[in-house]
Design an enzyme around this catalytic site. Structure first.
Site, PDB file in Angstrom:
ATOM      1  N   CYS A  16       0.635 -14.041   3.284  1.00 47.82           N
ATOM      2  CA  CYS A  16       0.906 -13.951   4.717  1.00 47.82           C
ATOM      3  C   CYS A  16       0.557 -15.260   5.419  1.00 47.82           C
ATOM      4  O   CYS A  16       1.271 -15.710   6.300  1.00 47.82           O
ATOM      5  CB  CYS A  16       0.118 -12.805   5.325  1.00 47.82           C
ATOM      6  SG  CYS A  16      -1.588 -12.744   4.784  1.00 47.82           S
ATOM      7  N   GLU A  42      -1.233  -6.632  10.552  1.00 51.39           N
ATOM      8  CA  GLU A  42      -1.266  -7.991   9.998  1.00 51.39           C
ATOM      9  C   GLU A  42       0.067  -8.191   9.294  1.00 51.39           C
ATOM     10  O   GLU A  42       0.315  -7.595   8.255  1.00 51.39           O
ATOM     11  CB  GLU A  42      -2.466  -8.105   9.056  1.00 51.39           C
ATOM     12  CG  GLU A  42      -2.889  -9.533   8.814  1.00 51.39           C
ATOM     13  CD  GLU A  42      -2.184 -10.118   7.624  1.00 51.39           C
ATOM     14  OE1 GLU A  42      -1.080 -10.692   7.817  1.00 51.39           O
ATOM     15  OE2 GLU A  42      -2.716  -9.998   6.527  1.00 51.39           O
ATOM     16  N   LEU A  43       0.947  -9.001   9.904  1.00 53.44           N
ATOM     17  CA  LEU A  43       2.366  -8.962   9.539  1.00 53.44           C
ATOM     18  C   LEU A  43       2.944 -10.275   9.030  1.00 53.44           C
ATOM     19  O   LEU A  43       4.152 -10.490   9.095  1.00 53.44           O
ATOM     20  CB  LEU A  43       3.182  -8.502  10.753  1.00 53.44           C
ATOM     21  CG  LEU A  43       2.718  -7.203  11.417  1.00 53.44           C
ATOM     22  CD1 LEU A  43       3.530  -6.917  12.666  1.00 53.44           C
ATOM     23  CD2 LEU A  43       2.788  -6.048  10.439  1.00 53.44           C
ATOM     24  N   TRP A  50       1.227  -5.537  -1.733  1.00 54.87           N
ATOM     25  CA  TRP A  50       1.084  -5.829  -3.164  1.00 54.87           C
ATOM     26  C   TRP A  50       0.644  -7.260  -3.442  1.00 54.87           C
ATOM     27  O   TRP A  50       0.379  -7.611  -4.580  1.00 54.87           O
ATOM     28  CB  TRP A  50       2.443  -5.587  -3.858  1.00 54.87           C
ATOM     29  CG  TRP A  50       3.618  -6.097  -3.045  1.00 54.87           C
ATOM     30  CD1 TRP A  50       4.415  -5.340  -2.231  1.00 54.87           C
ATOM     31  CD2 TRP A  50       4.082  -7.444  -2.927  1.00 54.87           C
ATOM     32  NE1 TRP A  50       5.353  -6.139  -1.602  1.00 54.87           N
ATOM     33  CE2 TRP A  50       5.171  -7.436  -2.018  1.00 54.87           C
ATOM     34  CE3 TRP A  50       3.707  -8.658  -3.500  1.00 54.87           C
ATOM     35  CZ2 TRP A  50       5.882  -8.590  -1.658  1.00 54.87           C
ATOM     36  CZ3 TRP A  50       4.399  -9.812  -3.143  1.00 54.87           C
ATOM     37  CH2 TRP A  50       5.477  -9.760  -2.236  1.00 54.87           C
ATOM     38  N   ASN A  51       0.603  -8.115  -2.434  1.00 52.62           N
ATOM     39  CA  ASN A  51       0.375  -9.541  -2.751  1.00 52.62           C
ATOM     40  C   ASN A  51      -1.084  -9.868  -3.052  1.00 52.62           C
ATOM     41  O   ASN A  51      -1.369 -10.685  -3.912  1.00 52.62           O
ATOM     42  CB  ASN A  51       0.949 -10.447  -1.655  1.00 52.62           C
ATOM     43  CG  ASN A  51       0.493 -10.096  -0.265  1.00 52.62           C
ATOM     44  OD1 ASN A  51      -0.099  -9.044  -0.040  1.00 52.62           O
ATOM     45  ND2 ASN A  51       0.767 -10.973   0.683  1.00 52.62           N
ATOM     46  N   LYS A 100      -3.426   3.819   1.296  1.00 54.55           N
ATOM     47  CA  LYS A 100      -2.137   3.889   0.593  1.00 54.55           C
ATOM     48  C   LYS A 100      -1.861   2.491   0.049  1.00 54.55           C
ATOM     49  O   LYS A 100      -1.492   1.590   0.784  1.00 54.55           O
ATOM     50  CB  LYS A 100      -1.041   4.306   1.584  1.00 54.55           C
ATOM     51  CG  LYS A 100       0.125   5.077   0.977  1.00 54.55           C
ATOM     52  CD  LYS A 100       0.887   4.364  -0.111  1.00 54.55           C
ATOM     53  CE  LYS A 100       1.959   3.446   0.413  1.00 54.55           C
ATOM     54  NZ  LYS A 100       2.618   2.655  -0.638  1.00 54.55           N
ATOM     55  N   GLY A 122       1.609  -5.952   6.022  1.00 50.26           N
ATOM     56  CA  GLY A 122       2.922  -5.949   5.380  1.00 50.26           C
ATOM     57  C   GLY A 122       3.952  -6.598   6.284  1.00 50.26           C
ATOM     58  O   GLY A 122       3.627  -7.513   7.041  1.00 50.26           O
ATOM     59  N   GLU A 182      10.150 -15.860   7.587  1.00 50.69           N
ATOM     60  CA  GLU A 182       9.279 -15.887   6.414  1.00 50.69           C
ATOM     61  C   GLU A 182      10.149 -15.747   5.163  1.00 50.69           C
ATOM     62  O   GLU A 182      10.951 -14.825   5.061  1.00 50.69           O
ATOM     63  CB  GLU A 182       8.329 -14.683   6.534  1.00 50.69           C
ATOM     64  CG  GLU A 182       7.177 -14.704   5.592  1.00 50.69           C
ATOM     65  CD  GLU A 182       6.164 -13.590   5.898  1.00 50.69           C
ATOM     66  OE1 GLU A 182       6.585 -12.460   6.207  1.00 50.69           O
ATOM     67  OE2 GLU A 182       4.958 -13.866   5.826  1.00 50.69           O
TER      68      GLU A 182
END
Ligand code: NAI
Ligand code: MG
Length: 486
Positions: A289, A255-256, A156-157, A180, A233, A388
């Site tokens: 991120c 990508e975390l 959502w960012n 999604k 996410g 984080e």
């Protein structure tokens, strides 16, 4: 300003049709906590229909997307970049209302989304395999082929930017997609998908299934007929989706996120460094991120740098996105509560809040605001140094020399980005090589988003690369063809 009627309920896009779901989810405005609209709550049967539609478009009888040449794909993507730019204002308003981010940032995100389509449109017909010298009676070549149905689960960012980076690259390479979007912010993505269909993207090439991660997301990641999965996410959800995809041997790009350091040496150009340090953590209220969420500063300048940053933090203002202040709200009440709990624990552990921004006088009540803050006096190994926080919170550590700076920079399990601020050329290169991360920026941070620059992590930040040509290659696989002749 958009009116409530500008936020009609949103359906799913499956095989070129807009489809209802039996139940829906409420979407709220993070700046006020008020409902904006409702979105489809897709279930496994929607996901299944979307995967079938994507398969049909890739290889079925209708197979329209698969029949397009690289040049046709290129031309469509380039035209679509213009379409996005033509709708920048409306898309930015949706993004701003839905995510709460300042309007200038939302506009920048839409511009970046268009740039992805232009970059990958330009690249689509320039991607090719190789010929390989082998035995004299052989001709050998590699074919660079699309995977087929790409599943894309996005957060959502940065909905519109991540839509651009995933969708443009996958389509350019000739894949079809089931995407999604995040339940917390997907309105810009749905509008982009609508524009794509209205502008002639063949049915089934792009399908969008809004809904919950635990429902639509889990069904997509575990679907036996997807051929590739890219996920952006949290590390925890990344583990779940990678495990699900592994059941069917589906390749995964993850990508975390990160805990990226900004290293400021005594010889740095502080007039350039300090605004970039602030921007690196304030952008999108720290929900980025690649946020530069750790400041590592050399001892001899530490006091003056912290004093300077305190002034800058105190001047920061939080407000609703439309007010275009420095900082918007966090995305939802859960993220705010989680961050506030960790900040309270940090204070209880003796960590000092050296400076804090303020809420703008007319900021709406009910928004999920967390004030920007600078944390100092942090005990070695404290969780705020290596976990984080995903908010506008910068943690400060002091180092003596280059060796200690490098050790601190690498003292997290994450490794997404790093900023190095020094005029010493040798040190720039030593650190660029020594830092464990996917991107290193010297005397800048973030290269203005860098659509062209490969991006991705090491360790807990994930694996695989997006953006740039690497991103395009990662949506293809190599087939080797060896032809024996006389
Ligand atoms: P999340 O990782 O749970 O959500 C990201 C996406 O995955 C969303 O579309 C969500 O619906 C989907 N998802 C969730 N559970 C799933 C499942 N079991 N199977 C398939 N898909 C699933 O992240 P969340 O909960 O929104 O945020 C939690 C934390 O994640 C944040 O505090 C932040 O630390 C991190 N995060 C990192 C991002 C990044 O850009 N790297 C973006 C968003 C969150
Ligand atoms: Mg979640």
């Amino acid at each position: 300003m958009l009116k409530t009627t500008d936020f009609p309920p949103q359906q799913a896009l499956i095989g070129g049709d807009w489809v209802n779901s039996a139940t829906t989810l409420e979407v709220e405005a993070p700046a006020t906590g008020e409902p904006l609209t409702r979105i489809a709550r897709c279930q496994p049967d929607h996901v299944d229909a979307a995967v079938k539609a994507a398969q049909q478009s890739f290889s079925g009888q209708s197979g329209e997307w698969a029949s397009w040449s690289a040049r046709q794909r290129s031309e469509w993507l380039l035209r679509f970049a213009d379409t996005i730019e033509g709708h920048q204002e409306q898309l930015a308003q949706l993004e701003c209302a839905d995510t709460g981010k300042p309007m200038a940032q939302a506009k920048g995100d839409i511009a970046a989304c268009a740039r992805y389509f232009r970059f990958y449109g330009g690249a689509a017909d320039k991607l090719h395999g190789e010929t390989i010298p082998f035995e004299t009676d052989f001709a050998v070549m590699t074919l660079r082929e699309p995977y087929g149905v790409c599943a894309q689960i996005i957060p959502w960012n940065y909905p519109s930017q991540i839509f651009g980076r995933c969708v443009a690259a996958a389509l350019a390479a000739g894949n079809t997609i089931v995407l999604k979007p995040a339940e917390d912010a997907c309105l810009s993505v749905l509008r982009l998908a609508e524009l794509a269909v209205d502008h002639g993207l063949p049915a089934g090439a792009l399908n969008v299934v809004p809904g919950l991660g635990s429902e639509a997301g889990a069904a997509l990641a575990s679907h036996p007929d997807i051929d590739h999965l890219s996920f952006t996410g949290s590390p925890e959800t990344g583990t779940h989706v990678a495990q699900a995809a592994a059941q069917h041997h589906v390749p995964v790009t993850l990508e975390l996120g990160g805990k990226s350091p900004q290293l400021v040496f005594a010889d740095a150009d502080l007039d350039a460094a300090l605004p970039a340090v602030i921007k690196g953590i304030i952008q999108n209220a720290g929900q980025t991120c690649s946020a530069g969420s750790r400041l590592l500063v050399q001892r001899e300048i530490a006091d003056s740098v912290v004093a300077n940053l305190c002034e800058r933090f105190a001047a920061l203002r939080c407000d609703a996105g439309e007010a275009d202040a420095d900082c918007g709200p966090l995305i939802n009440a859960r993220q705010k509560a989680k961050l506030e709990e960790r900040l309270a624990a940090a204070k209880a552990d003796g960590i000092r809040v050296a400076a804090m921004g303020q809420l703008a006088p007319n900021a709406p009540t009910g928004g999920h605001f967390v004030l920007p803050q600078l944390l100092t006096d942090i005990p070695k190994g404290h969780e705020v140094l290596h976990e984080e926080l995903f908010g506008p919170v910068l943690v400060v550590q002091v180092f003596e020399d280059e060796a200690e700076a490098l050790a601190l920079a690498n003292a997290t399990d994450f490794g997404l980005c790093a900023g190095i601020w020094t005029r010493d050329g040798g040190r720039q290169l030593r650190l660029a090589k020594g830092i464990r991360s996917g991107q290193v920026f010297v005397n800048n941070y973030g290269a203005a988003g860098g659509v062209e620059l490969p991006f991705g992590g090491v360790g807990r930040s994930g694996h695989g690369r997006e953006k740039g040509f690497e991103g395009l290659r990662s949506y293809t696989r190599i087939k080797t063809v060896a032809i024996k002749h006389n």
